[in-house]
Design a protein around this motif. Structure first.
Motif, PDB file in Angstrom:
ATOM      1  N   UNK A 117      52.050  30.308  72.318  1.00 33.47           N
ATOM      2  CA  UNK A 117      53.284  30.976  71.892  1.00 33.47           C
ATOM      3  C   UNK A 117      53.961  30.180  70.779  1.00 33.47           C
ATOM      4  N   UNK A 118      55.106  30.677  70.354  1.00 32.45           N
ATOM      5  CA  UNK A 118      55.874  29.968  69.323  1.00 32.45           C
ATOM      6  C   UNK A 118      56.337  28.600  69.823  1.00 32.45           C
ATOM      7  N   UNK A 119      56.462  28.444  71.129  1.00 31.47           N
ATOM      8  CA  UNK A 119      56.790  27.125  71.690  1.00 31.47           C
ATOM      9  C   UNK A 119      55.687  26.118  71.334  1.00 31.47           C
ATOM     10  N   UNK A 120      54.427  26.502  71.535  1.00 34.59           N
ATOM     11  CA  UNK A 120      53.294  25.618  71.224  1.00 34.59           C
ATOM     12  C   UNK A 120      53.252  25.301  69.731  1.00 34.59           C
ATOM     13  N   UNK A 121      53.602  26.299  68.917  1.00 34.27           N
ATOM     14  CA  UNK A 121      53.630  26.098  67.469  1.00 34.27           C
ATOM     15  C   UNK A 121      54.708  25.086  67.086  1.00 34.27           C
ATOM     16  N   UNK A 122      55.915  25.269  67.630  1.00 34.00           N
ATOM     17  CA  UNK A 122      57.027  24.363  67.317  1.00 34.00           C
ATOM     18  C   UNK A 122      56.736  22.927  67.769  1.00 34.00           C
ATOM     19  N   UNK A 123      56.129  22.802  68.933  1.00 37.35           N
ATOM     20  CA  UNK A 123      55.871  21.468  69.480  1.00 37.35           C
ATOM     21  C   UNK A 123      54.674  20.775  68.827  1.00 37.35           C
ATOM     22  N   UNK A 124      53.975  21.513  67.967  1.00 41.00           N
ATOM     23  CA  UNK A 124      52.834  20.921  67.270  1.00 41.00           C
ATOM     24  C   UNK A 124      51.565  20.886  68.093  1.00 41.00           C
ATOM     25  N   UNK A 125      51.557  21.631  69.209  1.00 42.52           N
ATOM     26  CA  UNK A 125      50.359  21.631  70.059  1.00 42.52           C
ATOM     27  C   UNK A 125      49.255  22.504  69.470  1.00 42.52           C
ATOM     28  N   UNK A 126      49.650  23.562  68.762  1.00 40.60           N
ATOM     29  CA  UNK A 126      48.674  24.495  68.212  1.00 40.60           C
ATOM     30  C   UNK A 126      49.107  24.975  66.833  1.00 40.60           C
ATOM     31  N   UNK A 127      48.127  25.429  66.064  1.00 42.31           N
ATOM     32  CA  UNK A 127      48.395  25.894  64.694  1.00 42.31           C
ATOM     33  C   UNK A 127      48.741  27.383  64.696  1.00 42.31           C
ATOM     34  N   UNK A 128      49.148  27.887  63.530  1.00 42.37           N
ATOM     35  CA  UNK A 128      49.393  29.325  63.378  1.00 42.37           C
ATOM     36  C   UNK A 128      48.122  30.108  63.693  1.00 42.37           C
ATOM     37  N   UNK A 129      46.978  29.662  63.150  1.00 44.54           N
ATOM     38  CA  UNK A 129      45.714  30.380  63.368  1.00 44.54           C
ATOM     39  C   UNK A 129      45.393  30.488  64.857  1.00 44.54           C
ATOM     40  N   UNK A 130      45.706  29.439  65.610  1.00 40.88           N
ATOM     41  CA  UNK A 130      45.424  29.451  67.052  1.00 40.88           C
ATOM     42  C   UNK A 130      46.433  30.282  67.833  1.00 40.88           C
ATOM     43  N   UNK A 131      47.686  30.339  67.350  1.00 43.78           N
ATOM     44  CA  UNK A 131      48.767  30.967  68.121  1.00 43.78           C
ATOM     45  C   UNK A 131      48.973  32.444  67.806  1.00 43.78           C
ATOM     46  N   UNK A 132      48.587  32.871  66.601  1.00 41.02           N
ATOM     47  CA  UNK A 132      48.880  34.241  66.166  1.00 41.02           C
ATOM     48  C   UNK A 132      47.940  35.244  66.824  1.00 41.02           C
ATOM     49  N   UNK A 133      48.500  36.372  67.218  1.00 42.81           N
ATOM     50  CA  UNK A 133      47.727  37.468  67.815  1.00 42.81           C
ATOM     51  C   UNK A 133      47.799  38.683  66.899  1.00 42.81           C
TER      52      UNK A 133
END
Length: 263
Positions: A62-78
């Motif tokens: 989710x956007x939480x993972x994106x903000x925290x730097x755990x995952x990239x846009x490519x990984x988080x976007x659906x």
């Protein structure tokens, strides 16, 4: 920040002004004319995600993972049901974001860092849907954006809320993002039968002039129904007055972008 794409934050501290509806339908209209569009849902309620048919069980990242730097846009976007439109969905994890990073020196720049990547360059427009309050999530959205688009309900207290929001934009400009500007004010929930609504339109246009879009988004039952079907109004009923208004708004947004680039 990259200038090859355009990052627009959709914000208003007041709830119920059509913010998420504007994010979904403007993004859909831009995607319909061939733009590659990403919505980042920064509201813990996740209404933009639900309104685009993303089930909660499918929001593994989710956007939480994106903000925290755990995952990239490519990984988080659906991908959504709308061609050319993707979303980084929201989950309730966002509720803990402010507490977790409140002491971090870069707390206002988490989203900017995430968007300062090659992944972000696959999209010509990135729209960030904010919560109805000015908190660290909204601050991150404004710190990362090139501009702010403000949905404003045609009602009595609209101008009061607008002046507060303009002060907030000034504050962000002074502290974290000197280049932030007002993309435009979009007047929502307009009822032509209501004299007060017309007065609000006149007042806002007098106060802010060219910053106010010509398009008025009308009150429309079909637009209100669409999210319960997990669809943007433009997919749910293209011919309804609300859908047509959002198509006009998208055209205005693109015209303004062309003028900005030319200048």
């Amino acid at each position: 920040m990259f200038e090859k794409n355009r990052i627009i934050t959709i914000a208003n501290q007041k709830g119920g002004v059509g913010k998420t509806t504007t994010a979904i339908n403007l993004a859909t209209a831009l995607a319909a004319i061939g733009e590659q569009v990403l919505i980042i849902d920064l509201d813990p309620q996740g209404n933009a995600s639900t309104g685009l048919g993303i089930e909660r069980r499918d929001r593994k990242l989710s956007s939480y993972d994106l903000l925290m730097g755990y995952n990239s846009i490519a990984e988080s976007a659906l991908a959504t049901a709308v061609p050319n439109l993707s979303i980084v969905p929201s989950t309730m994890d966002l509720l803990g974001f402010e507490m977790e990073i409140s002491q971090a020196p870069d707390r206002a720049f988490k989203l900017r860092r995430a968007l300062n990547s090659d992944d972000a360059l696959s999209y010509s427009y990135i729209l960030v849907d904010c919560p109805p309050s000015f908190n660290l999530l909204t601050m991150n959205a404004m710190a990362a954006a090139h501009s702010v688009l403000v949905p404003l309900q045609c009602e009595f207290f609209a101008l009061e809320g607008l002046s507060q929001l303009l002060e907030t934009v000034d504050q962000v400009r002074r502290t974290v993002n000197p280049s932030l500007d007002i993309q435009g004010i979009v007047l929502t929930m307009f009822d032509a039968r209501n004299n007060l609504a017309q007065q609000v339109v006149n007042d806002v246009r007098t106060y802010l002039g060219e910053k106010v879009y010509h398009t008025l988004i009308p009150r429309n039952v079909r637009v209100s129904e669409a999210p319960s079907y997990g669809k943007p109004a433009i997919l749910y009923d293209l011919k309804c007055a609300g859908s047509q208004a959002y198509l006009q708004l998208a055209s205005e947004v693109i015209q303004r972008e062309r003028r900005r680039k030319a200048a």
